[in-house]
Scaffold this motif. Sequence first.
Motif, short mmCIF file in Angstrom:
data_model
loop_
_atom_site.label_atom_id
_atom_site.label_comp_id
_atom_site.label_asym_id
_atom_site.label_seq_id
_atom_site.Cartn_x
_atom_site.Cartn_y
_atom_site.Cartn_z
N TYR B 11 0.89 -1.16 0.00
CA TYR B 11 0.00 0.00 0.00
C TYR B 11 0.93 1.21 0.00
O TYR B 11 1.36 1.66 1.05
CB TYR B 11 -0.86 0.03 1.25
CG TYR B 11 -1.82 -1.14 1.38
CD1 TYR B 11 -3.09 -1.09 0.79
CD2 TYR B 11 -1.47 -2.27 2.10
CE1 TYR B 11 -3.97 -2.15 0.93
CE2 TYR B 11 -2.35 -3.34 2.23
CZ TYR B 11 -3.60 -3.27 1.65
OH TYR B 11 -4.47 -4.32 1.78
N GLY B 16 2.21 -4.82 2.64
CA GLY B 16 1.10 -5.58 3.21
C GLY B 16 1.40 -7.08 3.19
O GLY B 16 1.05 -7.80 4.13
N VAL B 35 -4.06 -13.93 12.50
CA VAL B 35 -4.62 -12.88 13.34
C VAL B 35 -4.80 -11.60 12.51
O VAL B 35 -4.37 -11.51 11.37
CB VAL B 35 -3.72 -12.58 14.56
CG1 VAL B 35 -3.61 -13.82 15.44
CG2 VAL B 35 -2.34 -12.10 14.12
N ASN B 36 -5.43 -10.65 13.14
CA ASN B 36 -5.66 -9.35 12.52
C ASN B 36 -4.34 -8.75 12.02
O ASN B 36 -3.36 -8.72 12.75
CB ASN B 36 -6.26 -8.43 13.59
CG ASN B 36 -7.20 -7.42 12.97
OD1 ASN B 36 -7.29 -7.32 11.74
ND2 ASN B 36 -7.90 -6.68 13.80
N GLY B 37 -4.31 -8.32 10.77
CA GLY B 37 -3.10 -7.70 10.23
C GLY B 37 -2.12 -8.67 9.61
O GLY B 37 -1.05 -8.28 9.16
N ALA B 38 -2.48 -9.95 9.56
CA ALA B 38 -1.56 -10.96 9.03
C ALA B 38 -1.41 -10.86 7.52
O ALA B 38 -0.42 -11.31 6.95
CB ALA B 38 -2.06 -12.36 9.41
N GLY B 39 -2.39 -10.28 6.86
CA GLY B 39 -2.29 -10.13 5.40
C GLY B 39 -3.34 -10.92 4.64
O GLY B 39 -3.24 -11.07 3.42
N LYS B 40 -4.36 -11.40 5.34
CA LYS B 40 -5.39 -12.22 4.68
C LYS B 40 -6.17 -11.41 3.65
O LYS B 40 -6.31 -11.81 2.49
CB LYS B 40 -6.35 -12.79 5.74
CG LYS B 40 -5.67 -13.54 6.88
CD LYS B 40 -6.66 -14.10 7.87
CE LYS B 40 -7.46 -13.06 8.63
NZ LYS B 40 -6.65 -12.19 9.52
N SER B 41 -6.66 -10.25 4.08
CA SER B 41 -7.45 -9.44 3.15
C SER B 41 -6.60 -8.96 1.98
O SER B 41 -7.06 -8.91 0.83
CB SER B 41 -8.03 -8.21 3.87
OG SER B 41 -8.91 -8.62 4.88
N THR B 42 -5.37 -8.59 2.29
CA THR B 42 -4.48 -8.11 1.23
C THR B 42 -4.25 -9.21 0.19
O THR B 42 -4.17 -8.93 -1.01
CB THR B 42 -3.16 -7.64 1.85
OG1 THR B 42 -3.45 -6.70 2.88
CG2 THR B 42 -2.28 -6.97 0.80
N1 ADP Z 1 -5.37 0.40 3.11
C1 ADP Z 1 -4.21 0.12 3.72
N2 ADP Z 1 -3.21 1.04 3.74
C2 ADP Z 1 -2.05 0.77 4.35
N3 ADP Z 1 -1.76 -0.39 4.96
C3 ADP Z 1 -2.71 -1.34 4.98
C4 ADP Z 1 -3.99 -1.13 4.36
N4 ADP Z 1 -4.73 -2.26 4.53
C5 ADP Z 1 -3.95 -3.12 5.22
N5 ADP Z 1 -2.75 -2.58 5.49
C6 ADP Z 1 -1.64 -3.24 6.20
O1 ADP Z 1 -1.33 -4.44 5.55
C7 ADP Z 1 -1.11 -5.47 6.49
C8 ADP Z 1 -2.06 -6.61 6.22
O2 ADP Z 1 -3.40 -6.20 6.46
P1 ADP Z 1 -4.67 -7.05 6.08
O3 ADP Z 1 -4.42 -7.77 4.82
O4 ADP Z 1 -5.84 -6.17 6.14
O5 ADP Z 1 -4.72 -8.09 7.28
P2 ADP Z 1 -5.87 -9.09 7.70
O6 ADP Z 1 -6.93 -9.09 6.66
O7 ADP Z 1 -5.19 -10.40 7.84
O8 ADP Z 1 -6.39 -8.61 9.01
C9 ADP Z 1 -1.29 -4.84 7.87
O9 ADP Z 1 -0.01 -4.51 8.36
C10 ADP Z 1 -2.08 -3.61 7.60
O10 ADP Z 1 -1.73 -2.60 8.51
#
Ligand code: ADP
Lengths: 292, 239
Positions: B11, B16, B35-42
Amino acid sequence: MQVIQLLVTGLAVGSIYALVALGFVLVYTAVNVVNFAQGDFSMVAAFFMVSLVVSAHLPYALGFVVSVILAGVAGYLFQLGVYQPVKNRPRNFLPVMIATVGGSIFLQHLFLILYGPVPLQLPSVFSQQTVDLGGVHVYPQYLLIIVVTAVMVALLNWFFERTKLGKQMQATAQDPTTARLMGINTARMNALTFALSTALGGLAGILVAPVYMVTTTMGSLIGLKAFAASIVGGFSSVKGAIIGGLAIGIIETFGGTYISGAYRDAFAFIVLVLFLIFRPYGLFGEKVSQKV
Amino acid sequence: MLKVHHIESRYGEVVGLHDISLEVNEGEIVALLGVNGAGKSTTLKTISGLLHPTKGTIEYLGERIDRLPPETIVRKGIVHVPEGRRIFPGLTVKENLIMGTSNRKVSKAEVEQGIERVLTIFPDLKRLMNQLGWSLSGGQQQMLAIGRGLMANPKILMLDEPSLGLAPVIVKQVFQTIREINEQGVTVLLVEQNASMSLRIAHRAYLLETGRVVRTDTAANLLADDAVRTTLLTAHGRG
Ligand SMILES: Nc1ncnc2c1ncn2[C@@H]1O[C@H](COP(=O)(O)OP(=O)(O)O)[C@@H](O)[C@H]1O
Ligand SMILES: [Mg+2]
C-alpha cells in the motif's frame, strides 16, 4: 393573475437551474467532485444549436436533439481531458476542482475564438407573443421549458430506477471499489455520468437561449445559480436539485419583481449564503460547505 | 486452478504482503487463517486485482492474471466478497443481487434463475427483496453479500471474514452454507479469524503471519495440532 404569471416564469427559470443543478449533483454523487464547468455546457450546446438551426438550417427538433447529444459528447471529452488526468491525485478534491475551473475558462475562450464576441440569437420555435391561458399571459417558450424539463426528469427517474445501467451507475457512486469487484466498469460509468450531466446542462442552454442571448459567458451565471440551487437542495439527491432549482427560480423572479429588479441576480446568492450559514446540509442533503 | 507464487503487495510504502505462495485446487475449500493484520485481506485483494503484486505472479487456469483489473478478473469467475460485506446501501436487496451479474451478459431469465438459486440457499432474503441495503441486519447483509457473489456464477468464491460480527447461531449457519455452496461445485477460498469453525469445513489451510505463510497442511492435521490450537484458537478465545 400576475402572481400566476410570475409563478410560471419562476418555474421556467427554475427548471433551467434544476437541469444544470442535476448535472452538478450527478457528478458530485458519482465522483465526489464539483465540476465548475458544468454551466458552460449550456453555452456550448446553445452555440451548437445556433450553428445547426440558424446557419445550417436543420429542422429545429433535429438540431435540438443533436445539440444535446453533442453537449454530452463534449462532456465525455471534457472528463477525458480534464478529470481523468488528475483524478488519482491524493486528496483529489482540490486538483480536480481547479482543473474544472481551468476547463471552464478554456471552453469560454475556445467558443470566443470560434464564434466571436457578438451575442447571437436563437429564435424560439414559437412566436414571441404571450399566449392567453384564461387571463394568464405566458410566453410559450416558458411552457416549453417546463414541459421538456418535466419529461426529462421523468425519463431520468425511469433510467435510474428501472434500468440495470442506471443501477450500475448508482452502485458505482455508492461504493466504487465493490462495484469494480462486481465487474462494473466504473471508469465508463463515471464517463457516462459526466456525459449525462453535460447533456442536461446543454438541454438547459438550448431551452433558455431564445429567452436570452447566446454568449460565451451565458453559462457562468446559469452555472452559479444552479450551484446555489444544488446547495439549497443538499448536493446529494436528484429531488434536492430539482426542488432547489425551482426554489431559486421562483425566489429570484418574485424578488426581482416585488423587491428590486436591479438586484434580480443577487437573490440566488443571498439564498446561497443564508443556506451556507444556517443550513449547510441543504434541504435534503449532507454537508458540503466544508468542501466549497 | 489458482496458483499464487511468492507475491509481495504494497500500500504505497507499506508492505502488506512480504511473501505469499498458495494454491487452490478445483472443488476445494481452502482457508487462510491468521490474526488481525496478518495479510489475509491483502492476499484476496491482490488475487481479485484491487492491488497488483510488486513481486511474484498469480496464475489462474494456466494464465497470468496479476496485471489484470478487477472487472476483468471477476469475468473469469474469481469472485471476491469483501470484508465488511459492502452492500450497496441505497439499492434494494434484489438490485444488490442483480449487480452481482455485472460480470457478464445475462438474460432476464438467467437473472431470475440466479435469484431463485440464491433464495433456495438463503430463504430469509425472500421477504427482504425490496428493502434497501442499509436497513438490513449484519447477518442479513452477510447472506446478501454471499448471495450477490453467487450471482456472478463463481468458479472460485473468495470470502473475507464472513462470520465477523455475527451472532454465534448465525455464524454456524453461514459456515453450513459455505459447505453447501462448495458441494454444489464452487471452489472456495475462505479468509477467517474463526479458525476452529473454518478448519471444520475446509480441506486445507494456510496460516499467515505478518505477510508470510508460516504453515500449510490439511485441515484435519491442523485441527489436531496443539501448537496451532494455542496460537490461533486461544488468541481469540473461540474454539
Ligand atoms: N489500506 C491500507 N493502507 C495501508 N496499509 C494497509 C492497508 N490495509 C492493510 N494494510 C496493512 O497491511 C497489512 C495486512 O493487512 P490485512 O491484509 O488487512 O490483514 P488481515 O486481513 O489479515 O487482518 C497490515 O499490516 C495492515 O496494517
Ligand atoms: Mg482482513
